[in-house]
Scaffold this motif. Structure first.
Motif, PDB file in Angstrom:
ATOM      1  N   THR A   1       0.864  -1.172   0.000  1.00 32.18           N
ATOM      2  CA  THR A   1       0.000   0.000   0.000  1.00 32.18           C
ATOM      3  C   THR A   1       0.902   1.223   0.000  1.00 32.18           C
ATOM      4  N   SER A   2       0.298   2.337  -0.285  1.00 32.32           N
ATOM      5  CA  SER A   2       1.101   3.549  -0.362  1.00 32.32           C
ATOM      6  C   SER A   2       0.307   4.692   0.225  1.00 32.32           C
ATOM      7  N   TYR A   3       0.961   5.553   0.943  1.00 26.27           N
ATOM      8  CA  TYR A   3       0.272   6.737   1.456  1.00 26.27           C
ATOM      9  C   TYR A   3       1.268   7.878   1.538  1.00 26.27           C
TER      10      TYR A   3
ATOM     11  N   LYS B   1       6.309   9.672  -0.030  1.00 24.20           N
ATOM     12  CA  LYS B   1       5.369   8.594  -0.323  1.00 24.20           C
ATOM     13  C   LYS B   1       5.851   7.341   0.407  1.00 24.20           C
TER      14      LYS B   1
ATOM     15  N   ASP C   1      -4.279   8.531  -2.794  1.00 21.04           N
ATOM     16  CA  ASP C   1      -3.548   8.974  -1.605  1.00 21.04           C
ATOM     17  C   ASP C   1      -4.422   8.877  -0.367  1.00 21.04           C
TER      18      ASP C   1
ATOM     19  N   GLU D   1      -6.981   7.019  -0.005  1.00 16.95           N
ATOM     20  CA  GLU D   1      -7.172   5.586   0.219  1.00 16.95           C
ATOM     21  C   GLU D   1      -5.999   5.028   1.019  1.00 16.95           C
ATOM     22  N   GLY D   2      -4.788   5.402   0.550  1.00 15.97           N
ATOM     23  CA  GLY D   2      -3.590   4.880   1.196  1.00 15.97           C
ATOM     24  C   GLY D   2      -3.486   5.335   2.636  1.00 15.97           C
ATOM     25  N   THR D   3      -3.757   6.635   2.865  1.00 19.14           N
ATOM     26  CA  THR D   3      -3.643   7.153   4.227  1.00 19.14           C
ATOM     27  C   THR D   3      -4.676   6.503   5.124  1.00 19.14           C
ATOM     28  N   THR D   4      -5.907   6.379   4.602  1.00 16.21           N
ATOM     29  CA  THR D   4      -6.966   5.764   5.400  1.00 16.21           C
ATOM     30  C   THR D   4      -6.581   4.342   5.771  1.00 16.21           C
TER      31      THR D   4
END
Lengths: 109, 399
Positions: free
Chosen positions: A60-62, A73, B103, B105-108
């Motif tokens: 996953t990436s955030y 990232k 983004d 989505e990823g953070t959540t």
């Protein structure tokens, strides 16, 4: 022996292992691989591998915004990535064992 | 920021731009995807003290083209795949939107993963993925079958063998794709992901609406079966259109009033008096249909349980279809008597066990036996058919 060639086959495994240890952003993963002793890997190979693992759904990436400088990232492992890591680790262990036996026999003879 | 930092940042930007240029054949989306955070990564590498620095960025990281090639190879993208894309404003905006959604989505997801309960839930969801593949295939087959109109109404499973084959194919395709058995290009991958999203929505809608639609269908089907039987008299499975009463001696009885056990009038014309719903009869060779007509009862009502029913030609009705005024002399002049099935029936011996004892008290308002029958005079004094034939004729035959 050129370890770059050896590394190509197991870079996924190495990157997965590093990210499984702790979420990391691009260069952070490179640094941790180097710190672990994998010196020969190119930065771009690691970034490309991260992107590919992310695209295939293993990571996953955030985005973590940064007050100074650009945002980072981060990549984290998910269940699919953990499954992949487990399977590849098993393959690696078997392969490494096979090679060790082979070389041990050769060396002993 | 110092001048040196500025110079380095400029170098980094230049280097990154060269890498992007070398990847341009992949299309803007892949370039963005691959080089997102490239500047930060380069700057981080340059700032890493443990690293042996070698002067210029090209010395440090290799030629931009080589760096790009390495990036591309490691990401598993063939050179030149994707082709050139112009990338209009809408396209860019869309990509930005997709990017920001990803983004978020990823953070959540990261926040969820930090919770104690989510990893377990996620493992369970991953284990349940095959069920989703089947559901997705089912939704696909459902939509396809509905689009071609192969199924009527709400259905869970197809009713035709072709539908089953389609369902099977759709489920297999969905599962194969879910298992990653299909290698797709980036563009097809996007199309399939979008289709998958649509199917997820469709599956949710179907799962929410199908049970109700199914219940409605069942209710409708039951409604047909449970429809109340309309008034009428059935003989040997056929509706009787008229009744002919003979007395114990076998003589025709004109103006016989017929009631059931509860005192309800018995009629063969459930829609009697309704011009548009009442049964019409076409005697042989007639150019105009006949309609049965009731007889005048008390209080101006028309009684439909007085047999045999007589008929009037269709043209006697006003164009408006208003109920016939059976007391009107003009109408009465048009009334036609029916043909009796036989002039006389065989005489019978009725039970004579004190009829008074079985009759209800005269005080009962609805007691037919006690109702004065003076008003229920047959509208026509036409004599019974006298041909003597005992063969029942199709009624109502016009004399």
């Amino acid at each position: 022996m050129d370890t770059t060639q050896l590394l190509k086959g197991v870079l996924d495994l190495a990157v997965l292992a590093v990210v499984a240890d702790e979420d990391g952003y691009g260069y952070d993963v490179v640094r941790r691989l180097r710190a672990a002793g994998i010196e020969e890997v190119g930065d771009a190979s690691v970034y490309g591998t991260l992107r590919r693992l992310y695209s295939s759904g293993a990571l996953t990436s955030y985005v973590v915004p940064s007050d100074e400088g650009p945002h980072r990232k981060y990549y984290g492992i998910n269940a699919q990535g953990r499954a992949m890591l487990g399977a590849q680790r098993k393959d690696w262990d078997e392969f490494a064992g096979t090679m060790a036996r082979l070389l041990g026999t050769e060396g002993g003879a | 920021m110092s001048i040196v930092d500025d110079a380095i940042a400029q170098d980094v930007r230049t280097y990154a731009a060269q890498v992007r240029a070398a990847l341009a054949d992949l299309g803007p989306e892949h370039v963005d995807d691959l080089t997102d955070g490239l500047e930060a990564n380069l700057a981080d590498a340059l700032a890493d003290d443990r690293r042996a620095h070698r002067g210029t960025l090209a010395d440090e990281f290799g030629a931009p083209a080589d760096y790009a090639a390495e990036l591309r190879a490691a990401a598993g993208l063939a050179p030149g795949s994707g082709g050139q894309r112009t990338g209009g404003a809408v396209d860019r905006a869309l990509r930005q939107l997709v990017g920001s959604v990803r983004d978020i989505e990823g953070t959540t997801l990261a926040r969820l993963r930090a919770t104690r309960w989510f990893p377990g839930v996620e493992d369970l969801l991953v284990a349940l993925r095959p069920a989703w593949w089947v559901l997705r295939g089912w939704a696909l087959a459902h939509l396809l079958l509905q689009m071609v109109g192969a199924e009527q109404g709400a259905f869970w499973l197809p009713s035709s063998s072709g539908g089953w084959v389609l369902l099977l194919l759709a489920v297999v395709a969905s599962a194969q794709w879910g298992r990653g058995e299909w290698r797709t290009g980036p563009r097809w991958g996007r199309v399939l992901r979008f289709a998958s999203g649509v199917l997820a929505l469709a599956a949710a809608i179907l799962l929410l609406t199908l049970p109700q639609a199914h219940r409605d269908d069942v209710a409708r089907a039951q409604g047909w079966g449970d429809r109340p039987v309309e008034d009428g008299v059935v003989v040997a499975g056929e509706r009787a259109f008229n009744l002919f009463v003979y007395d114990a001696d076998g003589r025709p009885v004109e103006g016989a009033q017929v009631f059931d056990q509860a005192g309800r009038p018995v009629t063969t014309e459930p829609y009697g008096g309704d011009r548009w719903r009442q049964q019409e009869y076409w005697p042989d060779g007639a150019g105009d249909p006949l309609f049965h007509v009731g007889v005048p009862g008390p209080n101006g009502e028309t009684r439909w349980n007085v047999f045999p029913l007589h008929s009037v030609p269709g043209w006697a009705w006003a164009d408006s279809g208003a109920p016939l005024d059976v007391t009107d002399e003009d109408v009465r002049g048009e009334v036609l008597a029916p043909s009796w099935p036989f002039a006389a029936a065989a005489a019978v011996v009725p039970w004579r066990t004190g009829p008074e004892a079985t009759l209800p008290a005269p005080a009962g308002a609805s007691t037919p036996g006690a109702t004065p029958s003076a008003e229920a005079v047959p509208p026509s004094d036409a004599p019974p058919a006298t041909d003597g034939s005992a063969v029942p004729e199709p009624e109502p035959a016009v004399p």
